[in-house]
Design a protein around this motif. Structure first.
Motif, mmCIF file in Angstrom:
data_model
loop_
_atom_site.group_PDB
_atom_site.id
_atom_site.type_symbol
_atom_site.label_atom_id
_atom_site.label_comp_id
_atom_site.label_asym_id
_atom_site.label_seq_id
_atom_site.Cartn_x
_atom_site.Cartn_y
_atom_site.Cartn_z
ATOM 1 N N UNK A 158 0.911 -1.263 0.069
ATOM 2 C CA UNK A 158 -0.013 0.044 0.098
ATOM 3 C C UNK A 158 0.860 1.293 -0.031
ATOM 4 N N UNK A 159 0.815 1.968 -1.067
ATOM 5 C CA UNK A 159 1.804 3.075 -1.242
ATOM 6 C C UNK A 159 1.011 4.307 -1.535
ATOM 7 N N UNK A 160 1.601 5.636 -0.905
ATOM 8 C CA UNK A 160 1.171 6.591 -1.472
ATOM 9 C C UNK A 160 1.096 7.606 -0.025
ATOM 10 N N UNK A 161 0.727 8.803 -0.215
ATOM 11 C CA UNK A 161 0.881 9.781 0.885
ATOM 12 C C UNK A 161 -0.427 9.593 1.804
ATOM 13 N N UNK A 162 -1.424 8.813 1.282
ATOM 14 C CA UNK A 162 -2.394 8.455 2.144
ATOM 15 C C UNK A 162 -2.549 6.945 2.643
ATOM 16 N N UNK A 163 -1.523 6.428 2.485
ATOM 17 C CA UNK A 163 -1.501 4.997 2.837
ATOM 18 C C UNK A 163 -1.442 4.713 4.445
ATOM 19 N N UNK A 164 -0.824 5.749 5.225
ATOM 20 C CA UNK A 164 -0.517 5.592 6.595
ATOM 21 C C UNK A 164 -2.193 5.665 7.055
ATOM 22 N N UNK A 165 -2.740 6.948 6.794
ATOM 23 C CA UNK A 165 -4.011 6.987 7.363
ATOM 24 C C UNK A 165 -5.096 5.684 6.962
ATOM 25 N N UNK A 166 -4.960 5.463 5.796
ATOM 26 C CA UNK A 166 -6.082 4.274 5.305
ATOM 27 C C UNK A 166 -5.668 2.981 6.216
ATOM 28 N N UNK A 167 -4.431 2.648 6.341
ATOM 29 C CA UNK A 167 -4.079 1.502 7.018
ATOM 30 C C UNK A 167 -4.257 1.630 8.644
ATOM 31 N N UNK A 168 -4.252 2.748 8.910
ATOM 32 C CA UNK A 168 -4.399 3.005 10.514
ATOM 33 C C UNK A 168 -6.059 2.642 10.990
ATOM 34 N N UNK A 203 5.574 7.548 0.741
ATOM 35 C CA UNK A 203 5.269 6.552 2.254
ATOM 36 C C UNK A 203 4.672 5.539 1.813
ATOM 37 N N UNK A 204 4.857 4.446 2.315
ATOM 38 C CA UNK A 204 3.791 3.238 2.313
ATOM 39 C C UNK A 204 4.344 2.069 3.055
ATOM 40 N N UNK A 205 3.500 0.939 2.960
ATOM 41 C CA UNK A 205 3.595 -0.210 3.836
ATOM 42 C C UNK A 205 3.673 -1.414 3.008
ATOM 43 N N UNK A 206 4.427 -2.704 3.162
ATOM 44 C CA UNK A 206 4.338 -3.727 2.703
ATOM 45 C C UNK A 206 3.869 -4.826 3.809
ATOM 46 N N UNK A 207 2.768 -5.578 3.373
ATOM 47 C CA UNK A 207 1.938 -6.357 4.418
ATOM 48 C C UNK A 207 2.090 -7.804 3.823
ATOM 49 N N UNK A 208 2.669 -8.594 4.694
ATOM 50 C CA UNK A 208 2.685 -10.094 4.766
ATOM 51 C C UNK A 208 1.421 -10.692 5.169
ATOM 52 N N UNK A 209 0.702 -11.423 4.284
ATOM 53 C CA UNK A 209 -0.458 -11.958 4.672
ATOM 54 C C UNK A 209 -0.579 -13.291 4.320
#
Length: 385
Positions: A158-168, A203-209
Motif C-alpha cells: 500500500x503506497x502513497x501519501x494517504x497510505x498511513x491514514x488508510x491502514x490506520x 510513504x507506504x507499507x508492505x503487508x505479509x498476509x
C-alpha cells in the motif's frame, strides 16, 4: 543447512504461476502479463492514471511474486554477514536494512531487504531470483541455520501519501512505524507482518498476509475511496522517478555496488573488517574508483530512451541505458545508465541514440522526484529503499 521440508520445489511448479489474487485482479479489470514467472497485472485503468493516483493518494500493488524467506538458528545473522556487506548482526528487532547478495567477484546476485523479526531474520528477495537466492543460501550457510521459504504468504504493498491514514483505520497503531521498521499486527484474528517500506519513493507499507486471507485484506483496503489497485507499469515508472534500481536491468552479476552507486549498502565498519563474499574486489574498486557508474539522465523533448539505448559523447559511445521512460510527474523523459567515469559528473551533456536519432541528455542527480519516506521525529541511519 536445514530447510523447510514442505517447501515447493521449482521443478514441481507450472511454467507460469498465478498469484493468490489472480482472480481478484481480473475481476478488477487488471490486464495480465507474464513477469518473473507469474501472471501479474500491468495496469487497470492506465499506467499514468495509476502513477498519479499513487503520488496523490494511495495505491494497492500485489507483490506476492517476491520471495519471502526466513533464517533461524544460533548465529544466523553472523552467518548471513558472510554473504552480505551490511551490518546484519547489529540490527535491532523490528529494524530493516537494504543489502546486496554478492558473488566471489563482488558482482550483484540480487538486492534484498533483511529484517530482524526477533525469533528469526526475514528476507524479501526479487521474484525472478528467489530460487537462485535460495540455492545460494543453502550452499553457503552452515547446516545449523534453517532456511524457510514462506510460499503460503502473499505480499501486498500500500503506497502513497494517504497510505498511513488508510491502514490506520484497520490496523490501529500501524502509523507509529517509521521508514524501514516493521512489526506484527492482528487483523480480525489474521496475523500480519507490516513493514513501512516500498518501491515507489512514496510513504507506504508492505503487508505479509496468509495467502488465503489476501483477497479479504485487498477488499478491505480498496473499500476505502482513497485506495485504487495499481499494476506493474505504475510501479516501474514510480521506482524510476525515485532512482531505485531494478534487478536484472540496472543490477546483475556484471555490476557491483561501487559502479551501481549503492555505497550506502556497504556498512562502513564491514568495509574495513571484510569477511563477506566479494570483499576484495569491492574494496579495490572503492580505492581505485570504478570505470563506469550508474547515473541519472534527463532528456529533452518527449521521446523516452529505453533499456539498451546507447549513450554518446560526441561520436564516442560512453554508456548504455538500463532503465528509461517518460516521467508523468516531471513531464519529460528520464533514464538510468552506466556511463564511463570520465563522463558521469553532474551536468555533463550527452546524447542518447533512440530510433536512429541522437537525443540531448544531461547527467542529473537521483532521485529525479524527491522521496517522501516517513522517518518520524528522527532519521534512521543506514535506512533506504
Amino acid at each position: 543447512m536445514t530447510e523447510d521440508q514442505t517447501e515447493t520445489h521449482p521443478d514441481d511448479m507450472p511454467e507460469v504461476q498465478v498469484l493468490p489474487l489472480d482472480a481478484w485482479h481480473r475481476a478488477k479489470g487488471g490486464r495480465m502479463v507474464d513477469f518473473a514467472g507469474y501472471q501479474m497485472p500491468i495496469q487497470y485503468e492506465g499506467i499514468v492514471a495509476e502513477h498519479d493516483w499513487t503520488r496523490g493518494h494511495a495505491s494497492l500493488f500485489d507483490v506476492s511474486h517476491m520471495g519471502q524467506l526466513s533464517l533461524e538458528g544460533d548465529g544466523a545473522a553472523e552467518a548471513l554477514e558472510t554473504l552480505l556487506p551490511g551490518d546484519i548482526a547489529g540490527l535491532k528487532p523490528g529494524r530493516m536494512r537494504y543489502s546486496l547478495l554478492l558473488d566471489d567477484n563482488g558482482g550483484v546476485l540480487d538486492d534484498l531487504i533483511v529484517t530482524n523479526v526477533g525469533p528469526h531474520l526475514g528476507l524479501v528477495v526479487n521474484g525472478a531470483m528467489k530460487w537462485d537466492d535460495i540455492a545460494h543460501l543453502r550452499e553457503h550457510l552452515p547446516d545449523e541455520i534453517t532456511l524457510k521459504h514462506h510460499a503460503d504468504q502473499a505480499l501486498l504493498a500500500l503506497q502513497g501519501p494517504e497510505a498511513a491514514a488508510v491502514l490506520e483505520t484497520i490496523l490501529p497503531g500501524v502509523g507509529e512505524l517509521v521508514f524501514m521498521t516493521a512489526g506484527a499486527f492482528d487483523w480480525n484474528g489474521t496475523p500480519l507482518w507490516v513493514s513501512r517500506a516500498g518501491y515507489t519513493g512514496e510513504d507506504g507499507f508492505e503487508i505479509s498476509v496468509p495467502a488465503d486471507k489476501a483477497e479479504a485484506l485487498a477488499d478491505a483496503l480498496v473499500a476505502d475511496a482513497r485506495v485504487k489497485p495499481a499494476g506493474l507499469g505504475a510501479r516501474d515508472s514510480l521506482r524510476l522517478e525515485a532512482g531505485l534500481p531494478l534487478y536484472g536491468h540496472d543490477l546483475d552479476t556484471n555490476t557491483d555496488p561501487v559502479s551501481a552507486d549503492l555505497l550506502f549498502a556497504l556498512t562502513k565498519k564491514r568495509r574495513e573488517t571484510g569477511g563477506w563474499m566479494g570483499h576484495e574486489n569491492v574494496v579495490r574498486l572503492l580505492a581505485q574508483g570504478p570505470s563506469v557508474k550508474r547515473v541519472g539522465l534527463v532528456l529533452e523533448g518527449r521521446l523516452p530512451a529505453r533499456e539498451g539505448a546507447l549513450v554518446f559523447s560526441g561520436d564516442t559511445q560512453v554508456g548504455r541505458v538500463t532503465s528509461g521512460g517518460f516521467s508523468p510527474t516531471l513531464g519529460h523523459p528520464v533514464a538510468m545508465a552506466y556511463v564511463d567515469a570520465a563522463h558521469c559528473a553532474l551536468g555533463t551533456d550527452l546524447q542518447i541514440e533512440v530510433r536512429n536519432k541522437r537525443l540531448d541528455a544531461r547527467v542529473a542527480p537521483m532521485p529525479f522526484v524527491p522521496q517522501n519516506y516517513y522517518r518520524g521525529p528522527t532519521s534512521l541511519s543506514g535506512d533506504t529503499k
